[in-house]
Design an enzyme around this catalytic site. Structure first.
Site, PDB file in Angstrom:
ATOM      1  N   ARG A   1     -14.322  -4.245  -3.736  1.00  0.00           N
ATOM      2  CA  ARG A   1     -15.253  -3.832  -4.790  1.00  0.00           C
ATOM      3  C   ARG A   1     -16.048  -2.659  -4.237  1.00  0.00           C
ATOM      4  O   ARG A   1     -16.806  -2.794  -3.275  1.00  0.00           O
ATOM      5  CB  ARG A   1     -16.164  -4.996  -5.154  1.00  0.00           C
TER       6      ARG A   1
ATOM      7  N   ASP B   1     -23.196 -10.015 -17.102  1.00  0.00           N
ATOM      8  CA  ASP B   1     -22.049  -9.493 -17.853  1.00  0.00           C
ATOM      9  C   ASP B   1     -21.176 -10.665 -18.271  1.00  0.00           C
ATOM     10  O   ASP B   1     -19.984 -10.731 -17.967  1.00  0.00           O
ATOM     11  CB  ASP B   1     -21.280  -8.493 -16.996  1.00  0.00           C
TER      12      ASP B   1
ATOM     13  N   ASN C   1     -14.447 -10.886 -18.008  1.00  0.00           N
ATOM     14  CA  ASN C   1     -14.823 -10.878 -16.594  1.00  0.00           C
ATOM     15  C   ASN C   1     -14.501 -12.199 -15.908  1.00  0.00           C
ATOM     16  O   ASN C   1     -15.091 -12.534 -14.885  1.00  0.00           O
ATOM     17  CB  ASN C   1     -16.324 -10.584 -16.448  1.00  0.00           C
TER      18      ASN C   1
ATOM     19  N   ASP D   1     -17.647  -9.718 -11.554  1.00  0.00           N
ATOM     20  CA  ASP D   1     -18.578  -8.690 -12.034  1.00  0.00           C
ATOM     21  C   ASP D   1     -20.017  -9.199 -12.148  1.00  0.00           C
ATOM     22  O   ASP D   1     -20.515  -9.496 -13.238  1.00  0.00           O
ATOM     23  CB  ASP D   1     -18.111  -8.113 -13.378  1.00  0.00           C
TER      24      ASP D   1
ATOM     25  N   GLU E   1     -22.675  -7.331 -11.063  1.00  0.00           N
ATOM     26  CA  GLU E   1     -23.575  -6.200 -10.830  1.00  0.00           C
ATOM     27  C   GLU E   1     -24.754  -6.175 -11.801  1.00  0.00           C
ATOM     28  O   GLU E   1     -25.772  -5.533 -11.521  1.00  0.00           O
ATOM     29  CB  GLU E   1     -22.807  -4.873 -10.912  1.00  0.00           C
TER      30      GLU E   1
END
Length: 366
Positions: A67, A233, A238, A251, A253
């Protein structure tokens, strides 16, 4: 939508990244062999992911995923990519909950080796509901599934959210709260306003997005409820599924500290985003999947928490998504893929939905 080119996401050479990654790993695992370096079929729109195989007697795993923070030369979606933060969140989720997250391995915060910070995690196997073309379109595994199979996937996904919110110690998530004053939700919205101001710095502003922010102020919840770790998210695109069961939640973030409804509103609206687009192109989509009332009811059964102010939170999700879509549109402008229209709001794919939410007519017609 069916013919538009996918927006550019990087200016990096994947072969060069693979060589530099192999050199970085050789320092940690001398003699390690890296092979099969490639991007997933549907790469993310912000951070980049590379998949590779690792061969070494001391390697913790053989199937890996890298990542990598966004390419600064690619008009990044977000102003900051804190890979250490993502690494910490995933580690804590694995430690405190039964939510399936990939095991995180190495973290590199130095930009020297690959040009940006990154971390490496174990690669999960399975399948992901596609974004391009969306899973609401005909011709993919989720659309072709039976109603019972989709219901199973929906229930398993909501169970992931319930476990995350219930099992993760809220105190451990406070480090994710933006600086400032007020409740976690106030700070969350203030951070989104700051993000929007960054997106429109030097370019045309969005009257629709600014009207939606005004709507939030006018309809602020009386009681925003308890704060929890929010995935951020929270959408099925995801999650890697083994059959119809979640195998890995990805995911992180956008992880934050705020009301449970942040994730619920996002999960409901991001499905509606694809569903509305699909209907606009003449297909029926999946109208009985992830329906708002079903999501609210099942989440309450799983947690004992009845979702509140969901019109507020689904509109907030649509607003947040609009800011991201606007940034992606301006990135296409930056790379000469499109031109700025007279009305910048037309660059927001779900403009009509957000307008209807502001008018209060969206859910009546859903």
């Amino acid at each position: 939508m069916a013919t538009a080119p996918r927006p550019r996401t990087t200016t990096r050479d994947p072969e060069e990244l693979g060589r530099r990654l192999a050199a970085w790993l050789d320092v940690r695992l001398p003699g390690a062999r890296v092979s099969g370096v490639n991007a997933p079929a549907s790469n993310g729109m912000s951070s980049e992911t590379l998949l590779f195989d690792l061969a070494h007697p001391a390697a913790p795993v053989s199937a890996c995923a890298l990542r990598l923070a966004a390419d600064p030369a690619a008009y990044s979606v977000f102003p900051v990519y804190d890979m250490a933060r993502q690494h910490r969140v995933m580690s804590l989720v694995a430690e405190h909950t039964s939510v399936p997250v990939p095991r995180v391995l190495w973290l590199e915060e130095d930009t020297g080796p690959l040009g940006a910070p990154f971390f490496i995690m174990e690669r999960a196997e399975g399948r992901v509901p596609p974004d391009v073309m969306p899973y609401t379109y005909e011709g993919n595994w989720l659309h072709s599934a039976t109603d019972a199979e989709r219901a199973r996937l929906q229930d398993a996904t909501l169970t992931v959210l319930a476990r995350l919110h219930d099992q993760f110690p809220a105190k451990e998530a406070e480090f994710l709260m933006p600086p400032g004053t007020g409740s976690p939700l106030r700070r969350h919205v203030a951070a989104q306003r700051a993000y929007y101001d960054w997106v429109v710095g030097g370019v045309a502003r969005s009257p629709l997005i600014e009207t939606a922010f005004d709507w939030l102020d006018a309809h602020w919840p009386d009681d925003t409820g308890p704060a929890v770790l929010s995935w951020g998210d929270a959408r099925i695109g995801n999650i890697i599924y083994d059959g119809f069961e979640p195998a890995a939640v990805l995911d992180w973030e956008m992880a934050s500290y705020g009301p449970r409804e942040l994730d619920l509103g996002w999960a409901v609206y991001l499905h509606r985003f694809f569903q509305d687009l699909t209907v606009s192109f003449g297909q029926s989509g999946l109208p009985d999947f992830l329906r708002r009332e079903a999501v609210e009811r099942r989440y309450a059964e799983l947690t004992g928490h009845t979702p509140r102010d969901m019109e507020f939170h689904t509109l907030y999700a649509a607003l947040r998504h609009a800011i991201v879509m606007l940034r992606i549109a301006y990135r296409q402008v930056h790379f000469g893929e499109v031109r700025v229209p007279e009305n910048p709001d037309t660059m927001i794919l779900h403009r009509a939905s957000l307008e209807a939410m502001v008018r209060g007519t969206y859910w009546a017609a859903a």
